[in-house]
Each structure stands twice: as C-alpha cells, then as structure tokens.
Motif scaffolding. Structure first.
Motif, PDB file in Angstrom:
ATOM      1  N   ILE A  46      68.624  14.988 -13.631  1.00  0.00           N
ATOM      2  CA  ILE A  46      67.645  14.444 -14.562  1.00  0.00           C
ATOM      3  C   ILE A  46      67.228  13.084 -14.009  1.00  0.00           C
ATOM      4  N   TYR A  47      65.966  12.763 -14.142  1.00  0.00           N
ATOM      5  CA  TYR A  47      65.417  11.568 -13.509  1.00  0.00           C
ATOM      6  C   TYR A  47      65.212  10.482 -14.556  1.00  0.00           C
ATOM      7  N   LEU A  48      66.071   9.474 -14.491  1.00  0.00           N
ATOM      8  CA  LEU A  48      66.031   8.368 -15.437  1.00  0.00           C
ATOM      9  C   LEU A  48      65.394   7.136 -14.791  1.00  0.00           C
ATOM     10  N   THR A  49      64.742   6.326 -15.605  1.00  0.00           N
ATOM     11  CA  THR A  49      64.263   5.034 -15.119  1.00  0.00           C
ATOM     12  C   THR A  49      65.478   4.128 -14.906  1.00  0.00           C
ATOM     13  N   GLY A  50      65.256   2.993 -14.270  1.00  0.00           N
ATOM     14  CA  GLY A  50      66.346   2.062 -14.035  1.00  0.00           C
ATOM     15  C   GLY A  50      67.019   1.601 -15.313  1.00  0.00           C
ATOM     16  N   HIS A  51      66.220   1.280 -16.335  1.00  0.00           N
ATOM     17  CA  HIS A  51      66.789   0.826 -17.604  1.00  0.00           C
ATOM     18  C   HIS A  51      67.518   1.959 -18.324  1.00  0.00           C
ATOM     19  N   GLU A  52      66.970   3.158 -18.276  1.00  0.00           N
ATOM     20  CA  GLU A  52      67.638   4.301 -18.903  1.00  0.00           C
ATOM     21  C   GLU A  52      68.990   4.546 -18.243  1.00  0.00           C
TER      22      GLU A  52
ATOM     23  N   VAL B 157      53.949  -0.808 -14.550  1.00  0.00           N
ATOM     24  CA  VAL B 157      52.562  -0.551 -14.953  1.00  0.00           C
ATOM     25  C   VAL B 157      51.829  -1.883 -15.121  1.00  0.00           C
ATOM     26  N   ILE B 158      50.612  -1.958 -14.579  1.00  0.00           N
ATOM     27  CA  ILE B 158      49.740  -3.117 -14.751  1.00  0.00           C
ATOM     28  C   ILE B 158      48.440  -2.601 -15.342  1.00  0.00           C
ATOM     29  N   SER B 159      48.193  -2.886 -16.617  1.00  0.00           N
ATOM     30  CA  SER B 159      47.088  -2.222 -17.302  1.00  0.00           C
ATOM     31  C   SER B 159      46.362  -3.161 -18.262  1.00  0.00           C
ATOM     32  N   ALA B 160      45.092  -2.841 -18.490  1.00  0.00           N
ATOM     33  CA  ALA B 160      44.297  -3.567 -19.488  1.00  0.00           C
ATOM     34  C   ALA B 160      44.552  -3.035 -20.891  1.00  0.00           C
ATOM     35  N   LYS B 161      45.293  -1.931 -21.029  1.00  0.00           N
ATOM     36  CA  LYS B 161      45.642  -1.396 -22.337  1.00  0.00           C
ATOM     37  C   LYS B 161      46.734  -2.263 -22.956  1.00  0.00           C
ATOM     38  N   THR B 162      46.438  -2.861 -24.098  1.00  0.00           N
ATOM     39  CA  THR B 162      47.376  -3.814 -24.693  1.00  0.00           C
ATOM     40  C   THR B 162      48.013  -3.337 -25.991  1.00  0.00           C
ATOM     41  N   GLU B 163      47.590  -2.178 -26.501  1.00  0.00           N
ATOM     42  CA  GLU B 163      48.127  -1.687 -27.766  1.00  0.00           C
ATOM     43  C   GLU B 163      49.596  -1.277 -27.625  1.00  0.00           C
ATOM     44  N   LEU B 164      50.386  -1.505 -28.681  1.00  0.00           N
ATOM     45  CA  LEU B 164      51.803  -1.172 -28.659  1.00  0.00           C
ATOM     46  C   LEU B 164      52.029   0.304 -28.362  1.00  0.00           C
ATOM     47  N   GLU B 165      51.193   1.182 -28.939  1.00  0.00           N
ATOM     48  CA  GLU B 165      51.406   2.615 -28.723  1.00  0.00           C
ATOM     49  C   GLU B 165      51.224   3.016 -27.260  1.00  0.00           C
TER      50      GLU B 165
ATOM     51  N   LEU C  64      56.491   3.777 -21.540  1.00  0.00           N
ATOM     52  CA  LEU C  64      57.944   3.659 -21.396  1.00  0.00           C
ATOM     53  C   LEU C  64      58.619   5.008 -21.612  1.00  0.00           C
ATOM     54  N   ASN C  65      58.114   5.776 -22.571  1.00  0.00           N
ATOM     55  CA  ASN C  65      58.649   7.114 -22.810  1.00  0.00           C
ATOM     56  C   ASN C  65      58.457   8.040 -21.622  1.00  0.00           C
ATOM     57  N   LEU C  66      57.353   7.861 -20.930  1.00  0.00           N
ATOM     58  CA  LEU C  66      57.071   8.698 -19.765  1.00  0.00           C
ATOM     59  C   LEU C  66      57.965   8.356 -18.579  1.00  0.00           C
ATOM     60  N   GLY C  67      58.468   7.111 -18.552  1.00  0.00           N
ATOM     61  CA  GLY C  67      59.382   6.760 -17.467  1.00  0.00           C
ATOM     62  C   GLY C  67      59.123   5.458 -16.756  1.00  0.00           C
ATOM     63  N   ALA C  68      58.173   4.654 -17.227  1.00  0.00           N
ATOM     64  CA  ALA C  68      57.931   3.352 -16.601  1.00  0.00           C
ATOM     65  C   ALA C  68      59.078   2.397 -16.906  1.00  0.00           C
ATOM     66  N   ASP C  69      59.336   1.461 -15.986  1.00  0.00           N
ATOM     67  CA  ASP C  69      60.399   0.478 -16.168  1.00  0.00           C
ATOM     68  C   ASP C  69      59.898  -0.824 -16.779  1.00  0.00           C
ATOM     69  N   ASP C  70      58.625  -1.140 -16.568  1.00  0.00           N
ATOM     70  CA  ASP C  70      58.098  -2.407 -17.056  1.00  0.00           C
ATOM     71  C   ASP C  70      56.595  -2.261 -17.264  1.00  0.00           C
ATOM     72  N   TYR C  71      56.026  -3.166 -18.060  1.00  0.00           N
ATOM     73  CA  TYR C  71      54.607  -3.070 -18.424  1.00  0.00           C
ATOM     74  C   TYR C  71      54.020  -4.483 -18.428  1.00  0.00           C
ATOM     75  N   ILE C  72      53.012  -4.706 -17.608  1.00  0.00           N
ATOM     76  CA  ILE C  72      52.337  -5.991 -17.507  1.00  0.00           C
ATOM     77  C   ILE C  72      50.880  -5.791 -17.913  1.00  0.00           C
ATOM     78  N   THR C  73      50.375  -6.647 -18.786  1.00  0.00           N
ATOM     79  CA  THR C  73      48.992  -6.498 -19.245  1.00  0.00           C
ATOM     80  C   THR C  73      48.038  -7.367 -18.431  1.00  0.00           C
ATOM     81  N   LYS C  74      46.823  -6.856 -18.280  1.00  0.00           N
ATOM     82  CA  LYS C  74      45.753  -7.625 -17.634  1.00  0.00           C
ATOM     83  C   LYS C  74      45.024  -8.443 -18.704  1.00  0.00           C
ATOM     84  N   PRO C  75      44.536  -9.632 -18.350  1.00  0.00           N
ATOM     85  CA  PRO C  75      44.673 -10.300 -17.050  1.00  0.00           C
ATOM     86  C   PRO C  75      46.091 -10.814 -16.854  1.00  0.00           C
ATOM     87  N   PHE C  76      46.504 -10.946 -15.610  1.00  0.00           N
ATOM     88  CA  PHE C  76      47.866 -11.337 -15.309  1.00  0.00           C
ATOM     89  C   PHE C  76      47.870 -12.515 -14.333  1.00  0.00           C
ATOM     90  N   GLU C  77      49.007 -13.147 -14.244  1.00  0.00           N
ATOM     91  CA  GLU C  77      49.227 -14.185 -13.244  1.00  0.00           C
ATOM     92  C   GLU C  77      49.986 -13.571 -12.072  1.00  0.00           C
TER      93      GLU C  77
END
Length: 233
Positions: free
Chosen positions: A157-163, A79-87, A93-106
């Motif tokens: 059952i469909y697990l993320t890579g980390h799960e 996920v690459i998102s401008a949403k930066t709140e912990l929740e 991550l609960n929905l199934g994403a493996d990683d989270y990158i916040t905008k702005p990004f390099e």
C-alpha cells in the motif's frame, strides 16, 4: 551537497522556470514538465525524489496525476496551487499529497518546504539504520522502516510520508492512545492548536488504503474524545 532529483510540474513557463532556477541554486537536480501528461511520461521513465505539482494542468489534472503516482511510487508530493478553499486542500491530502502551498507564494517558502520534506526522509533513513527492529508487524500488516514500505497481506500500500510516520508511531506503541495533538506534534514537528483537521484526514486515508486490501479487519481505533490507537479487537 544535495543531489535529490525534483520533478516540477507547472504549465506556466515563467513560474516553472523560476522555481527550477531557485532549486538549482540550492544544488538540487531539477526536471521540468509543463503538462500532466508529460509529467506522467517522465515518471514512467525516471525515478524522482520529490514532485512539485500544480493542480490545473493540461492533459492529466494534478489530482489525476497524484492518483497515478500513489498507485506506483513513494515520494513526497508538494502541491502548489491557486486553489485556496479548504475542501480542495482536504481532497488533495486525501489523494496522497504531503504538503500544500497556495499561490501566490514566496520562493523562500518553497525552498523551506522542500528542505523540510527531505530532512524528515533523511532522519528516518538514519534512525532506521540504528534500529535493530526494521519490521513492525500487526495482524496482516508489515511496515518496513528501512525501505519505508507497508504491506497488507503481502501487497504494497502506498502511503504519503506523513501517513507512514503516523502508522509507524502507532505500531511502535500498540497499547498507547495518541491524541490528535500528540500525533501532529510528532509528525509535523510544530505546535497543535486544537482546530486543525489534518490528523483526521491522514488517519482516514490510511484506513481507506488498508481497506482496499483487507476488509475484514480494523487496524486503527478511534478512542472518542481522546485520539487513536491500534484496533486489537
């Protein structure tokens, strides 16, 4: 040369094109989608090795798209998102994403995260070919290391890579109690500083997915003050 096919889902054309151009230079195959609905259509027509995903999209939202993907497919989702709140991060991550990158990004960070996910997948593919024990079984659960599939009562059952990696570690050592720090270091390959809730989120997600099929049995036990192990009843 890398030949993995990456789907970029981002409604901002400039950002989408910039990421696509950068990944193409690293010899990745790239497909671009500019809405959640377009991405969902492309996913129904073609197989991808990874999805890079914004959350605030026209049509299907990023969160809705993650649910659609995880109901049918197994691949890394970044996920690459401008949403930066912990929740927001915990929800994704609960929905199934493996990683989270916040905008702005390099751009170098995007490439590094993509490379990291693929290295982990390649490593497990290589390891399982050398491992004579392809299937790990516990109660009604079967984990196939070679194809990275998990079934409960013969239903996928469909697990993320980390799960998947966490569950695999627990199944490999059914009598061992793993601390949160030990699991974090083995799965994420980095130091654990005692304040990250990431492992708890992933354990909760694994339990939830198993419960959707098997409600009578518990599979992962919390050893209070220590960590986690398989629940043998």
């Amino acid at each position: 040369m890398c030949k993995e096919n990456i789907l970029i889902v981002e409604d901002d054309a400039d950002i989408n094109n910039l990421i696509a151009k950068t990944l193409k230079k690293r010899d990745y195959l790239v497909t671009q989608a500019f809405s959640g609905s377009e991405a969902n259509l492309r996913l129904s027509m073609e197989d991808f090795d990874m999805v890079l995903l914004d959350l605030m999209l026209p049509g299907l939202s990023g969160e809705e798209l993650i649910k659609e993907i995880r109901a049918k497919k197994h691949m890394p989702i970044l996920v690459i998102s401008a949403k930066t709140e912990l929740e927001n991060k915990v929800e994704v991550l609960n929905l199934g994403a493996d990683d989270y990158i916040t905008k702005p990004f390099e751009l170098d960070e995007i490439v590094a995260r993509v490379n990291s996910q693929f290295r982990r997948y390649r490593k497990f593919d290589s390891n399982t070919k050398e491992n004579s024990s392809v299937e790990l079984k516990f109660k009604d659960l079967v984990l196939n290391e070679e194809c990275r599939e998990v079934k409960v009562k013969n239903k996928n059952i469909y697990l993320t890579g980390h799960e998947f990696d966490i569950l695999r570690i627990l199944l490999k050592n059914p009598d061992k109690v793993y601390s949160r720090g030990a699991l974090y270091e083995q799965v994420w390959k980095s130091g654990y500083y005692g304040e990250d809730n990431t492992v708890n989120v992933h354990i909760s997600n694994i339990r939830k997915k198993i419960k959707e099929i098997q409600q009578e049995e518990e599979y992962i036990k919390t050893v209070w003050g220590i960590g986690f192990k398989l629940e043998k009843n």
